[in-house]
Design a protein around this motif. Structure first.
Motif, PDB file in Angstrom:
ATOM      1  N   LEU A  44       0.820  -1.210   0.000  1.00 37.91           N
ATOM      2  CA  LEU A  44       0.000   0.000   0.000  1.00 37.91           C
ATOM      3  C   LEU A  44       0.856   1.264   0.000  1.00 37.91           C
ATOM      4  CD1 LEU A  44      -2.756  -1.105   2.515  1.00 37.91           C
ATOM      5  CD2 LEU A  44      -3.025  -0.787   0.052  1.00 37.91           C
ATOM      6  N   HIS A  45       2.007   1.204   0.633  1.00 38.98           N
ATOM      7  CA  HIS A  45       2.904   2.351   0.691  1.00 38.98           C
ATOM      8  C   HIS A  45       3.550   2.628  -0.663  1.00 38.98           C
ATOM      9  CE1 HIS A  45       6.688   4.499   1.666  1.00 38.98           C
ATOM     10  NE2 HIS A  45       5.949   5.077   2.596  1.00 38.98           N
ATOM     11  N   HIS A  47       2.879   1.012  -3.896  1.00 40.74           N
ATOM     12  CA  HIS A  47       2.157   0.818  -5.156  1.00 40.74           C
ATOM     13  C   HIS A  47       1.631   2.154  -5.676  1.00 40.74           C
ATOM     14  CE1 HIS A  47      -0.846  -0.719  -8.014  1.00 40.74           C
ATOM     15  NE2 HIS A  47      -0.003  -1.740  -8.116  1.00 40.74           N
ATOM     16  N   SER A  48       1.789   2.374  -6.975  1.00 40.22           N
ATOM     17  CA  SER A  48       1.431   3.671  -7.564  1.00 40.22           C
ATOM     18  C   SER A  48      -0.066   3.972  -7.493  1.00 40.22           C
ATOM     19  CB  SER A  48       1.907   3.742  -9.010  1.00 40.22           C
ATOM     20  OG  SER A  48       1.312   2.713  -9.771  1.00 40.22           O
ATOM     21  N   ASN A  49      -0.919   2.966  -7.499  1.00 44.63           N
ATOM     22  CA  ASN A  49      -2.361   3.217  -7.404  1.00 44.63           C
ATOM     23  C   ASN A  49      -2.798   3.582  -5.997  1.00 44.63           C
ATOM     24  OD1 ASN A  49      -2.785   2.798 -10.079  1.00 44.63           O
ATOM     25  ND2 ASN A  49      -3.529   0.703  -9.864  1.00 44.63           N
ATOM     26  N   GLY A  50      -2.012   3.178  -5.016  1.00 50.56           N
ATOM     27  CA  GLY A  50      -2.360   3.491  -3.636  1.00 50.56           C
ATOM     28  C   GLY A  50      -1.594   4.682  -3.120  1.00 50.56           C
ATOM     29  N   SER A  51      -0.292   4.515  -3.039  1.00 55.98           N
ATOM     30  CA  SER A  51       0.597   5.566  -2.547  1.00 55.98           C
ATOM     31  C   SER A  51       0.159   6.088  -1.182  1.00 55.98           C
ATOM     32  CB  SER A  51       0.689   6.696  -3.563  1.00 55.98           C
ATOM     33  OG  SER A  51       1.723   7.576  -3.213  1.00 55.98           O
ATOM     34  N   PHE A  52      -0.145   5.164  -0.277  1.00 54.29           N
ATOM     35  CA  PHE A  52      -0.523   5.536   1.085  1.00 54.29           C
ATOM     36  C   PHE A  52       0.759   5.766   1.881  1.00 54.29           C
ATOM     37  CE2 PHE A  52      -4.249   3.360  -0.502  1.00 54.29           C
ATOM     38  CZ  PHE A  52      -5.255   4.201  -0.089  1.00 54.29           C
ATOM     39  N   GLN A  53       1.302   6.968   1.747  1.00 49.36           N
ATOM     40  CA  GLN A  53       2.619   7.298   2.287  1.00 49.36           C
ATOM     41  C   GLN A  53       2.581   7.754   3.740  1.00 49.36           C
ATOM     42  OE1 GLN A  53       5.700   8.095   0.104  1.00 49.36           O
ATOM     43  NE2 GLN A  53       4.833   6.681  -1.369  1.00 49.36           N
ATOM     44  N   LEU A  54       1.419   8.074   4.270  1.00 49.10           N
ATOM     45  CA  LEU A  54       1.328   8.584   5.635  1.00 49.10           C
ATOM     46  C   LEU A  54       0.557   7.626   6.537  1.00 49.10           C
ATOM     47  CD1 LEU A  54       0.473  12.333   4.980  1.00 49.10           C
ATOM     48  CD2 LEU A  54       2.655  11.383   5.696  1.00 49.10           C
ATOM     49  N   LEU A  55       1.154   7.333   7.665  1.00 49.84           N
ATOM     50  CA  LEU A  55       0.469   6.590   8.721  1.00 49.84           C
ATOM     51  C   LEU A  55      -0.080   7.624   9.685  1.00 49.84           C
ATOM     52  CD1 LEU A  55      -0.102   3.849  10.196  1.00 49.84           C
ATOM     53  CD2 LEU A  55       2.048   4.241  11.387  1.00 49.84           C
ATOM     54  N   THR A  56      -1.400   7.742   9.756  1.00 53.08           N
ATOM     55  CA  THR A  56      -1.988   8.771  10.613  1.00 53.08           C
ATOM     56  C   THR A  56      -2.190   8.288  12.040  1.00 53.08           C
ATOM     57  OG1 THR A  56      -4.222   8.204   9.881  1.00 53.08           O
ATOM     58  CG2 THR A  56      -3.088   9.980   8.699  1.00 53.08           C
ATOM     59  N   SER A  57      -2.367   6.980  12.241  1.00 59.11           N
ATOM     60  CA  SER A  57      -2.473   6.461  13.607  1.00 59.11           C
ATOM     61  C   SER A  57      -2.453   4.936  13.598  1.00 59.11           C
ATOM     62  CB  SER A  57      -3.762   6.946  14.291  1.00 59.11           C
ATOM     63  OG  SER A  57      -4.888   6.338  13.702  1.00 59.11           O
TER      64      SER A  57
END
Length: 137
Positions: A44-45, A47-57
């Motif tokens: 998830l971090h 992959h270009s379709n996701g790019s979930f670069q921030l962990l908020t909690s």
């Protein structure tokens, strides 16, 4: 619900070992086995379709009646697509979870908090030299 979120959730079930998914409003919630947690978050971090670069909690919930009583929840944010995803995994008092500090450095404090409150151990987590009382461990 948005059809694009459902389509993305369905594609995740084909790409990742997702046990279940739900869509609540604008947010996707997926459940994964603790065995595949690190690989899922890494995907998830990066992959270009996701790019979930921030962990908020990271949060923990205790369900004493369950065999794997602790539910650990990772909330991720993609700034690029302005979307959120919640990743849930489950563990018991004995089995450790993999630390995600190598992917999300901010996870260090939340992992420590979950250890202090619930006793859930995170494997390969960086340790602090002292606790809040100044005691070494």
């Amino acid at each position: 619900m948005f059809p694009s979120l459902i389509a993305y959730s369905t594609s995740l079930t084909r790409l990742l070992p997702v046990q279940a998914f739900q869509v609540f409003g604008h947010e996707i919630v997926i459940s994964v086995s603790k065995k595949y947690l690190l690989a899922t978050l890494l995907f998830l971090h990066h992959h270009s379709n996701g790019s979930f670069q921030l962990l908020t909690s990271i949060s923990g919930v205790d369900y004493p009646e369950r065999e794997e009583r602790f539910e650990i929840v990772y909330d991720l944010l993609s700034v690029r697509s302005n979307s959120r995803i919640r990743v849930k995994t489950y563990t018991d008092e004995i089995s450790p979870l993999s630390s995600v500090v190598s992917i999300y450095p901010s996870a260090n404090w939340w992992e420590r908090e979950i250890w202090d409150l619930f006793g859930v151990f995170f494997f390969e987590s960086p340790r602090f030299a002292t606790n809040s009382y100044g005691l070494w461990f």
